[in-house]
Each structure stands twice: as structure tokens, then as C-alpha cells.
Design an enzyme around this catalytic site. Structure first.
Site, PDB file in Angstrom:
ATOM      1  N   GLY A  10     -11.955 -22.511  27.723  1.00 22.58           N
ATOM      2  CA  GLY A  10     -12.843 -22.837  26.606  1.00 22.58           C
ATOM      3  C   GLY A  10     -13.731 -24.027  26.943  1.00 22.58           C
ATOM      4  O   GLY A  10     -13.718 -24.549  28.064  1.00 22.58           O
ATOM      5  N   LYS A  84     -11.455 -22.341  15.990  1.00 27.54           N
ATOM      6  CA  LYS A  84     -12.082 -23.588  15.522  1.00 27.54           C
ATOM      7  C   LYS A  84     -13.227 -23.435  14.536  1.00 27.54           C
ATOM      8  O   LYS A  84     -13.906 -24.415  14.239  1.00 27.54           O
ATOM      9  CB  LYS A  84     -12.563 -24.378  16.734  1.00 27.54           C
ATOM     10  N   SER A 124      -8.756 -33.396  15.521  1.00 25.81           N
ATOM     11  CA  SER A 124     -10.175 -33.457  15.160  1.00 25.81           C
ATOM     12  C   SER A 124     -10.392 -34.516  14.090  1.00 25.81           C
ATOM     13  O   SER A 124      -9.517 -34.758  13.245  1.00 25.81           O
ATOM     14  CB  SER A 124     -10.580 -32.091  14.604  1.00 25.81           C
ATOM     15  N   ALA A 125     -11.579 -35.090  14.096  1.00 20.64           N
ATOM     16  CA  ALA A 125     -11.946 -36.037  13.034  1.00 20.64           C
ATOM     17  C   ALA A 125     -11.951 -35.354  11.675  1.00 20.64           C
ATOM     18  O   ALA A 125     -11.948 -36.025  10.644  1.00 20.64           O
ATOM     19  CB  ALA A 125     -13.330 -36.606  13.326  1.00 20.64           C
ATOM     20  N   TYR A 148      -9.195 -24.895   8.595  1.00 23.51           N
ATOM     21  CA  TYR A 148      -9.142 -25.337   9.991  1.00 23.51           C
ATOM     22  C   TYR A 148      -8.560 -26.752  10.070  1.00 23.51           C
ATOM     23  O   TYR A 148      -7.657 -27.034  10.863  1.00 23.51           O
ATOM     24  CB  TYR A 148     -10.557 -25.287  10.592  1.00 23.51           C
ATOM     25  N   LYS A 152      -4.988 -28.392  11.759  1.00 24.61           N
ATOM     26  CA  LYS A 152      -4.913 -29.547  12.671  1.00 24.61           C
ATOM     27  C   LYS A 152      -3.902 -30.564  12.151  1.00 24.61           C
ATOM     28  O   LYS A 152      -3.092 -31.098  12.911  1.00 24.61           O
ATOM     29  CB  LYS A 152      -6.290 -30.213  12.828  1.00 24.61           C
ATOM     30  N   ARG A 288     -25.026 -27.891   3.506  1.00 26.27           N
ATOM     31  CA  ARG A 288     -23.919 -26.934   3.670  1.00 26.27           C
ATOM     32  C   ARG A 288     -22.805 -27.358   2.721  1.00 26.27           C
ATOM     33  O   ARG A 288     -22.474 -28.553   2.653  1.00 26.27           O
ATOM     34  CB  ARG A 288     -23.361 -26.984   5.102  1.00 26.27           C
ATOM     35  N   ASP A 291     -20.059 -30.335   3.348  1.00 23.29           N
ATOM     36  CA  ASP A 291     -20.498 -31.253   4.405  1.00 23.29           C
ATOM     37  C   ASP A 291     -20.426 -32.702   3.947  1.00 23.29           C
ATOM     38  O   ASP A 291     -20.604 -33.002   2.766  1.00 23.29           O
ATOM     39  CB  ASP A 291     -21.948 -30.937   4.780  1.00 23.29           C
TER      40      ASP A 291
HETATM   41  P1  NAD Z   1     -13.092 -23.119  22.494  1.00 26.41           P
HETATM   42  O1  NAD Z   1     -13.013 -22.022  21.518  1.00 26.41           O
HETATM   43  O2  NAD Z   1     -14.263 -23.158  23.422  1.00 26.41           O
HETATM   44  O3  NAD Z   1     -11.758 -23.193  23.375  1.00 26.41           O
HETATM   45  C1  NAD Z   1     -10.510 -22.795  22.889  1.00 26.41           C
HETATM   46  C2  NAD Z   1      -9.922 -21.821  23.892  1.00 26.41           C
HETATM   47  O4  NAD Z   1      -8.624 -21.441  23.455  1.00 26.41           O
HETATM   48  C3  NAD Z   1     -10.747 -20.549  24.049  1.00 26.41           C
HETATM   49  O5  NAD Z   1     -11.009 -20.327  25.420  1.00 26.41           O
HETATM   50  C4  NAD Z   1      -9.867 -19.451  23.456  1.00 26.41           C
HETATM   51  O6  NAD Z   1     -10.049 -18.225  24.136  1.00 26.41           O
HETATM   52  C5  NAD Z   1      -8.491 -20.041  23.645  1.00 26.41           C
HETATM   53  N1  NAD Z   1      -7.465 -19.618  22.676  1.00 26.41           N
HETATM   54  C6  NAD Z   1      -7.542 -19.599  21.322  1.00 26.41           C
HETATM   55  N2  NAD Z   1      -6.383 -19.201  20.800  1.00 26.41           N
HETATM   56  C7  NAD Z   1      -5.535 -18.956  21.840  1.00 26.41           C
HETATM   57  C8  NAD Z   1      -4.197 -18.531  21.940  1.00 26.41           C
HETATM   58  N3  NAD Z   1      -3.479 -18.230  20.845  1.00 26.41           N
HETATM   59  N4  NAD Z   1      -3.629 -18.411  23.161  1.00 26.41           N
HETATM   60  C9  NAD Z   1      -4.353 -18.683  24.282  1.00 26.41           C
HETATM   61  N5  NAD Z   1      -5.637 -19.085  24.242  1.00 26.41           N
HETATM   62  C10 NAD Z   1      -6.224 -19.229  23.030  1.00 26.41           C
HETATM   63  O7  NAD Z   1     -13.000 -24.485  21.674  1.00 26.41           O
HETATM   64  P2  NAD Z   1     -13.231 -25.983  22.169  1.00 26.41           P
HETATM   65  O8  NAD Z   1     -14.478 -26.469  21.524  1.00 26.41           O
HETATM   66  O9  NAD Z   1     -13.071 -26.080  23.612  1.00 26.41           O
HETATM   67  O10 NAD Z   1     -12.021 -26.688  21.422  1.00 26.41           O
HETATM   68  C11 NAD Z   1     -10.799 -26.962  22.090  1.00 26.41           C
HETATM   69  C12 NAD Z   1      -9.857 -27.624  21.109  1.00 26.41           C
HETATM   70  O11 NAD Z   1     -10.456 -28.796  20.595  1.00 26.41           O
HETATM   71  C13 NAD Z   1      -9.514 -26.753  19.917  1.00 26.41           C
HETATM   72  O12 NAD Z   1      -8.151 -26.972  19.589  1.00 26.41           O
HETATM   73  C14 NAD Z   1     -10.420 -27.279  18.833  1.00 26.41           C
HETATM   74  O13 NAD Z   1      -9.881 -27.050  17.562  1.00 26.41           O
HETATM   75  C15 NAD Z   1     -10.443 -28.754  19.179  1.00 26.41           C
HETATM   76  N6  NAD Z   1     -11.631 -29.451  18.667  1.00 26.41           N
HETATM   77  C16 NAD Z   1     -12.859 -28.970  18.999  1.00 26.41           C
HETATM   78  C17 NAD Z   1     -13.987 -29.634  18.511  1.00 26.41           C
HETATM   79  C18 NAD Z   1     -15.372 -29.129  18.844  1.00 26.41           C
HETATM   80  O14 NAD Z   1     -16.318 -29.526  18.184  1.00 26.41           O
HETATM   81  N7  NAD Z   1     -15.571 -28.296  19.853  1.00 26.41           N
HETATM   82  C19 NAD Z   1     -13.853 -30.765  17.707  1.00 26.41           C
HETATM   83  C20 NAD Z   1     -12.570 -31.220  17.416  1.00 26.41           C
HETATM   84  C21 NAD Z   1     -11.464 -30.558  17.898  1.00 26.41           C
HETATM   85  C1  UD1 Z   2     -18.299 -29.338  12.027  1.00 31.05           C
HETATM   86  C2  UD1 Z   2     -17.019 -28.900  11.340  1.00 31.05           C
HETATM   87  C3  UD1 Z   2     -15.878 -29.817  11.778  1.00 31.05           C
HETATM   88  C4  UD1 Z   2     -15.747 -29.855  13.289  1.00 31.05           C
HETATM   89  C5  UD1 Z   2     -17.088 -30.311  13.856  1.00 31.05           C
HETATM   90  C6  UD1 Z   2     -17.107 -30.356  15.357  1.00 31.05           C
HETATM   91  C7  UD1 Z   2     -17.777 -28.028   9.186  1.00 31.05           C
HETATM   92  C8  UD1 Z   2     -17.779 -28.244   7.703  1.00 31.05           C
HETATM   93  N1  UD1 Z   2     -17.191 -28.998   9.893  1.00 31.05           N
HETATM   94  O1  UD1 Z   2     -18.607 -30.599  11.576  1.00 31.05           O
HETATM   95  O2  UD1 Z   2     -14.663 -29.369  11.219  1.00 31.05           O
HETATM   96  O3  UD1 Z   2     -14.724 -30.763  13.665  1.00 31.05           O
HETATM   97  O4  UD1 Z   2     -18.108 -29.390  13.431  1.00 31.05           O
HETATM   98  O5  UD1 Z   2     -16.987 -29.058  15.873  1.00 31.05           O
HETATM   99  O6  UD1 Z   2     -18.253 -27.025   9.686  1.00 31.05           O
HETATM  100  N2  UD1 Z   2     -26.670 -29.211  10.951  1.00 31.05           N
HETATM  101  C9  UD1 Z   2     -27.953 -28.790  10.699  1.00 31.05           C
HETATM  102  N3  UD1 Z   2     -28.295 -27.515  11.034  1.00 31.05           N
HETATM  103  C10 UD1 Z   2     -27.423 -26.652  11.647  1.00 31.05           C
HETATM  104  C11 UD1 Z   2     -26.108 -27.103  11.935  1.00 31.05           C
HETATM  105  C12 UD1 Z   2     -25.759 -28.386  11.570  1.00 31.05           C
HETATM  106  O7  UD1 Z   2     -28.768 -29.538  10.181  1.00 31.05           O
HETATM  107  O8  UD1 Z   2     -27.814 -25.511  11.929  1.00 31.05           O
HETATM  108  C13 UD1 Z   2     -26.273 -30.591  10.580  1.00 31.05           C
HETATM  109  C14 UD1 Z   2     -25.072 -30.671   9.646  1.00 31.05           C
HETATM  110  O9  UD1 Z   2     -25.444 -30.633   8.305  1.00 31.05           O
HETATM  111  C15 UD1 Z   2     -24.478 -32.033  10.063  1.00 31.05           C
HETATM  112  C16 UD1 Z   2     -24.846 -32.172  11.540  1.00 31.05           C
HETATM  113  O10 UD1 Z   2     -25.904 -31.247  11.771  1.00 31.05           O
HETATM  114  O11 UD1 Z   2     -25.120 -33.068   9.368  1.00 31.05           O
HETATM  115  C17 UD1 Z   2     -23.690 -31.831  12.476  1.00 31.05           C
HETATM  116  O12 UD1 Z   2     -23.185 -30.552  12.129  1.00 31.05           O
HETATM  117  P1  UD1 Z   2     -22.038 -29.838  13.010  1.00 31.05           P
HETATM  118  O13 UD1 Z   2     -22.454 -29.808  14.434  1.00 31.05           O
HETATM  119  O14 UD1 Z   2     -21.715 -28.542  12.360  1.00 31.05           O
HETATM  120  O15 UD1 Z   2     -20.789 -30.821  12.947  1.00 31.05           O
HETATM  121  P2  UD1 Z   2     -19.949 -31.362  11.677  1.00 31.05           P
HETATM  122  O16 UD1 Z   2     -20.692 -31.158  10.418  1.00 31.05           O
HETATM  123  O17 UD1 Z   2     -19.564 -32.753  11.998  1.00 31.05           O
END
Ligand code: NAD
Ligand code: UD1
Length: 332
Positions: A10, A84, A124-125, A148, A152, A288, A291
């Protein structure tokens, strides 16, 4: 030292696997490819010159986990595997609780069987669920606002209770703010499924000509320019935070990983245009639901205890996001 990386193909997992290999760790990846592609493992090998062991499968599959733990002497686990999407979690809560929470229970049971007691967990935050104009510290109240986020917090609770039951465990909960950017090679990055929900993947799709404009969702927030403010962090900085956590966290540790600085949507659009030379047409759109106006980290605990600090600039985050997206969408 050998590290099992769940969800390792991922977005964040692949960057962390690459940083681990570059730092001399051995890496075993397990991923069910529900949100990533098998070719990512080869790309990690191209970046690092080293091959991670790679198992395609589910963390819910305890027989598979038994096979992995018996074929490898695993020292620590970094647990990324989860679903996620906030909207998908609201429409399909059972899937999210099963995959994320039951998946973590299954993994912890296997770790227990093989006496592997070191885990770094992707939180996650979103567990804070608050909006403020002050930096958020780890002791801020926890109040997730969606399914979601609930998963967490439940997984944090499971891991905390596990540590309390046996203090030989090292449990590190990393609360990420908003990861963006990509590896500077342009070989790995974020590939959104369907219409991107998050800001940067949406911007890169507009830049690639796949969407006509960015909807700025909310322009009447109580923020300097009316748009939402977030703490964006380069995914490579985030990946390096996991290595610092493996090396420096003992017992139960909870850390925010962010830069400590918030940027508004309009500032991100401007920075992207400056870094890439590509214009992003924008349309003002309603907020949204659910938000928050503004949130950004107080990362000082990770700075002092883990010896970690986000170093990459917003310019690099934008340039690197675009380098990967351009090549992925065939615009390079
Ligand atoms: P991602 O979807 O790119 O990566 C997650 C990976 O886990 C994927 O490759 C998916 O195929 C795999 N997966 C899901 N369920 C599975 C299972 N049951 N068994 C095996 N593999 C599985 O997401 P990411 O952005 O890389 O996020 C990684 C972690 O960080 C997640 O736990 C997510 O919740 C957390 N997180 C992400 C963000 C973000 O904004 N990307 C923010 C905060 C926390
Ligand atoms: C979202 C998730 C949060 C997750 C985080 C990081 C929601 C409610 N929350 O938060 O759980 O941890 O992503 O993956 O979905 N925006 C636009 N146009 C768009 C998309 C976003 O203006 O098309 C704005 C949003 O209103 C926000 C900012 O961009 O102000 C960031 O948005 P986003 O990237 O979705 O992150 P979070 O809102 O922080």
C-alpha cells in the site's frame, strides 16, 4: 532484524518497506492486494536493490500468518493493513470492523503464538475528532466521528490492553496527520481507488486532465482564507518515523507524526501550481459533512523521544506527488 510489514504494497507501507530495506532491515510483506498492486513489490526492489519476501494474502488468515511466522524469524511487525475510506466505512461498517479490528486481533494472536512482542501500529489523527486552532497533543480527548476512526480507536485499545496484560510487549501507536507526496524515484506513490476522497490525489488527477477542476469543499470556515487547514506530511518522512519508532520506542508509546504546521486548501493549490507549473482550476463547493475546520499536530513528543522530525518541504511534497502521478497516469 527482520520486520513483517502488513499492507506493505500500500501507499505508506511501500515507502516504509523501502526505507527499512535502505536502512539494512530485512522485510517480509503480507498484503491481500485489496487496495494495491503486486508490482509494487518489484518497484520496492528496483528502488532498494533488495527483494522483500512477499506473501499475497490476508491478515485475517491465521494459517497464512502461521506459515509466515514459521518461515521467518520475525523480530517486529509494522501493521498497516486496513481499509481507510471514511465514506465507505459509514456505508459498510461491518466490513470495516471485520477487516480492521478482527484483522488486528488475528495478527496479534499469531504474534502471541510466535512470541513476537514488538508492534508499530498505523493509527490516525482522526481518533481525536476535534477542531481547534491549537496544535493537537497526544493527550487531547479522543472522539472519532466516523466508523473508520472508531476502528482505529478500537485497535489502539486492543493493543494498549495487550501491553497492560504483558509489559514485555513494545506497542507503538503512531497517529498520522495527512500523508501526501511520493518516493522521489517516481516508482511508488498513492493510487486512489475510484474518485479520490483526499485532497492531493484529487489535485493530481485534475493536473493529469482526468478531472476538470478541484471542488474546494468549504470556503467559509473560521480559518485565515476560509478553507480547511491540515498538517500535510511527506510520506517518506512518515516512513522514517516508523524506523525511529522501531529503534527508540519502548513499552507503550503514543506519538503524533505531523509537521506541526497547517496549510489551507488554497495554500496547497498554490504550492502545487508553483512546484509543478500546472494550473489547477478550482470551484467553490459546500463543506463536506463531518469535516473539521483546522487541525495540525504537536509533534514535539516524537521529536524528543523518537529523535524524529519531518524534514521535507511542502514544495517537495507537491513535486513528488506529481512526479509519481504523472508517470502513473501516463502523462510523463
Ligand atoms: P493503503 O490502502 O494504500 O494500504 C493499505 C494496504 O493494506 C493495501 O495495500 C491493502 O491491499 C492492504 N490490506 C487491507 N486490508 C488487508 C487485510 N485484511 N490483509 C492484508 N492486507 C490488507 O493505505 P495507506 O494510505 O497506505 O494506509 C496505511 C495505514 O495507515 C492504514 O492502516 C490507514 O488506515 C493508516 N492511515 C492512513 C492515512 C492516510 O491518509 N493515507 C492516515 C492515517 C492513517
Ligand atoms: C480525511 C479523513 C480522515 C483521514 C485523512 C487522511 C474524512 C472526513 N476524513 O481527512 O479520516 O485520516 O483524510 O487520509 O474524510 N478538500 C477539498 N476538495 C477535495 C478533497 C478535500 O477541498 O476534493 C479539502 C477538505 O475539505 C479538507 C482538506 O481538503 O479541508 C483535506 O482533505 P482530505 O485530504 O480529505 O483530508 P482530511 O479532511 O484531513
Amino acid at each position: 532484524m527482520k520486520v513483517l510489514v502488513t499492507g506493505g504494497t500500500g501507499y505508506i507501507g511501500s515507502h516504509t518497506a523501502a526505507e527499512l530495506l535502505m536502512s539494512g532491515y530485512e522485510v517480509v510483506i503480507v498484503d491481500n492486494l485489496s487496495n494495491s498492486e503486486a508490482s509494487v513489490a518489484e518497484r520496492i526492489a528496483r528502488i532498494t536493490g533488495k527483494n522483500p519476501a512477499f506473501y499475497i494474502g490476508d491478515v485475517l488468515d491465521e494459517a497464512l500468518l502461521d506459515r509466515i511466522f514459521s518461515e521467518h524469524k520475525i523480530d517486529a511487525v509494522i501493521h498497516f493493513a486496513a481499509l481507510k475510506s471514511v465514506p465507505a466505512s459509514m456505508s459498510n461498517p461491518l466490513l470495516y470492523y471485520h477487516n480492521n479490528v478482527s484483522g488486528t486481533l488475528s495478527l496479534c494472536r499469531a504474534m502471541h503464538r510466535y512470541e513476537v512482542k514488538n508492534i508499530v501500529f498505523s493509527s490516525s489523527a482522526t481518533v481525536y475528532g476535534i477542531s481547534d486552532d491549537k496544535p493537537i497533543g497526544e493527550d487531547a480527548p479522543l472522539s472519532p466521528k466516523n466508523v473508520y476512526g472508531n476502528t482505529k480507536l478500537m485497535m489502539e485499545t486492543v493493543l494498549t490492553d495487550l501491553y497492560r496484560s504483558d509489559p514485555e510487549w513494545n506497542v507503538t501507536l503512531l497517529r498520522y496527520f495527512n500523508p501526501i507526496g511520493a518516493h522521489e524515484s517516481g516508482l511508488i506513490g498513492e493510487v486512489p481507488a475510484g474518485v479520490p476522497g483526499n485532497l492531493m490525489p484529487y489535485i493530481t488527477q485534475v493536473a493529469a486532465g482526468l478531472r476538470p477542476h478541484l471542488n474546494i469543499t468549504g470556503t467559509d470556515y473560521d480559518t485565515p482564507d476560509g478553507t480547511g487547514v491540515r498538517d500535510y506530511i511527506h510520506v517518506v518522512d512518515l516512513a522514517r518515523g516508523h524506523i525511529k519508532a522501531l529503534e527508540n520506542s519502548r513499552g507503550l508509546g503514543i506519538y503524533n507524526l505531523g509537521t506541526g504546521r497547517g496549510y489551507s486548501v488554497r495554500e496547497i493549490v498554490r504550492a502545487f501550481e508553483e512546484a509543478t507549473g500546472v494550473k489547477i482550476p478550482c470551484v467553490e463547493a459546500p463543506r463536506r459533512p463531518g469535516d473539521l475546520a483546522c487541525y495540525f499536530a504537536d509533534p514535539s513528543k516524537a521529536n524528543t523521544v523518537l529523535g524524529w522530525r519531518a524534514e521535507k518541504t511542502l514544495h517537495e511534497m507537491c513535486a513528488d506527488s506529481w512526479r509519481f502521478a504523472k508517470s502513473y497516469y501516463g502523462k510523463a
